[in-house]
Scaffold this active site. Structure first.
Site: not given
Ligand code: NAD
Ligand code: ZN
Length: 245
Positions: A97, A115, A188-189, A214
Site C-alpha cells: 500500500q 495505491h 506494518g499495516s 504490526n
Molecule cells: P496505516 O498508517 O493505516 O497503519 C500503519 C500501521 O503500522 C499502524 O497500525 C502502526 O501501528 C504500524 N506501525 C507503525 N510503525 C511500525 C513499525 N516500525 N513496524 C511495524 N508496524 C508499525 O498504514 P496502512 O495500513 O499502510 O494504510 C494507510 C495508507 O496510507 C496506505 O494505504 C498508503 O497508501 C498510505 N501511506 C503510505 C506511506 C508510504 O508510502 N510510506 C506512508 C503513510 C501512508
C-alpha cells in the site's frame, strides 16, 4: 517468532503485504498509530481527490514537507529482510500500500503497488508526467506547481487519493497472488483501509497461513496463525535469521 519462521521455511509462494509501518523506520510517518499523520491532519482534507481539485495549493503545502521526507528516505532492515526472503525462495512478491518506492529501491523484484506511486506526478489536464523529484524541487519557487507542458495547475502524484478508484490491473495481480499464496505475511499495516485490506483476507480464504507483524493490533488478528506486535525493522531480520538456520 519461531512459529513464523517455521511457516516461512516451508513456504514457496509466500506473499508479503506491506503498509506504512514497513517504512516507519525509514523515517516516513505512518497515517495511523502512535505519532501517525492523522493525529495532525484531517485525512479527508489532505488526501481526497475532491479537496485536491478544490485547492491543489493546500495539498502541496502538506506534500512539500512529506514528499521531501519520502524522497530522501532509504530502505530499512525490514525492507532488506524481505529482499532476502525473496532470494531464499520464500516470497514470490510484495503487494504494497506504500507509494514511496522503497521496496524497489531495496531490490525486491516483484512489487505490486495497489495505491500507486508518489515518485511520479501527472497533469490531470494533459496527462504529461514528470518525476516527483523534479516537481518537488519546483515547490520552492512555485505553489502550486504548474504543468511544464500546458501550464495546468492540477499536478497530482500518481497515488490513489480517497475518492479515487483503485488501479484495476494492480488489484487483479494482487488478488491473484493472494489466492495462490501459501503464506501471507502482513507487515506494518493497520488493515483498515479498504479494499486493500481485503487482499490478505482473500489469501486466508484461499488457504494461506496468515502472519501479521504490526506495532498494534489489527481487526484481522483473529484470522492469523501468528501475530507479532513489534517493529518491522527488528522483527523481520530476526525471523530471517531463524529461517536461515
Ligand atoms: P496505516 O498508517 O493505516 O497503519 C500503519 C500501521 O503500522 C499502524 O497500525 C502502526 O501501528 C504500524 N506501525 C507503525 N510503525 C511500525 C513499525 N516500525 N513496524 C511495524 N508496524 C508499525 O498504514 P496502512 O495500513 O499502510 O494504510 C494507510 C495508507 O496510507 C496506505 O494505504 C498508503 O497508501 C498510505 N501511506 C503510505 C506511506 C508510504 O508510502 N510510506 C506512508 C503513510 C501512508
Ligand atoms: Zn498539462
Amino acid at each position: 517468532m519461531e512459529r513464523a519462521a517455521e511457516l516461512l521455511s516451508v513456504a514457496r509462494r509466500g506473499v508479503a503485504f506491506t503498509g506504512a509501518g514497513a517504512s516507519a523506520e525509514s523515517g516516513i510517518p505512518t497515517f495511523r498509530g502512535a505519532g501517525g499523520l492523522w493525529t495532525k491532519y484531517d485525512p479527508v482534507k489532505v488526501a481526497s481527490i475532491d479537496s485536491f481539485m478544490q485547492d491543489p495549493t493546500a495539498y502541496w503545502m502538506v506534500s512539500k514537507e512529506r514528499g521531501g521526507i519520502a524522497l530522501a528516505a532509504r530502505p530499512n532492515p525490514g525492507h532488506l529482510a524481505l529482499v532476502a526472503l525473496e532470494a531464499a525462495g520464500v516470497l514470490v512478491a510484495i503487494v504494497t500500500q506504500n507509494t514511496d518506492g522503497l521496496h524497489q529501491a531495496s531490490g525486491s523484484s516483484r512489487v505490486v503497488e495497489v495505491h500507486g506511486s508518489s515518485r511520479t506526478v501527472q497533469c490531470l489536464d494533459c496527462g504529461t508526467r514528470e518525476s516527483r523529484a523534479v516537481v518537488q524541487a519546483r515547490l520552492a519557487v512555485q505553489m502550486p506547481p504548474l504543468c511544464k507542458s500546458c501550464g495546468g495547475m492540477f499536478l497530482k502524484p500518481t497515488v490513489v487519493l480517497f475518492g479515487e478508484p483503485m488501479p484495476v490491473s494492480a488489484m487483479h495481480e494482487a488478488l491473484a497472488l493472494a489466492q495462490s499464496a501459501d503464506v501471507m505475511l502482513v507487515v506494518g499495516s493497520s488493515l483498515v483501509v479498504q479494499p486493500a485490506a481485503g487482499i490478505p483476507v482473500a489469501a486466508v480464504r484461499a488457504g494461506a497461513s496468515l502472519i501479521i507483524i504490526n506495532a498494534e493490533p489489527t481487526p484481522f488478528d483473529s484470522l492469523a496463525e501468528v501475530v507479532i506486535h513489534g517493529r518491522a525493522g527488528e522483527v523481520l531480520p530476526e525471523i530471517l535469521t531463524l529461517v536461515n538456520t
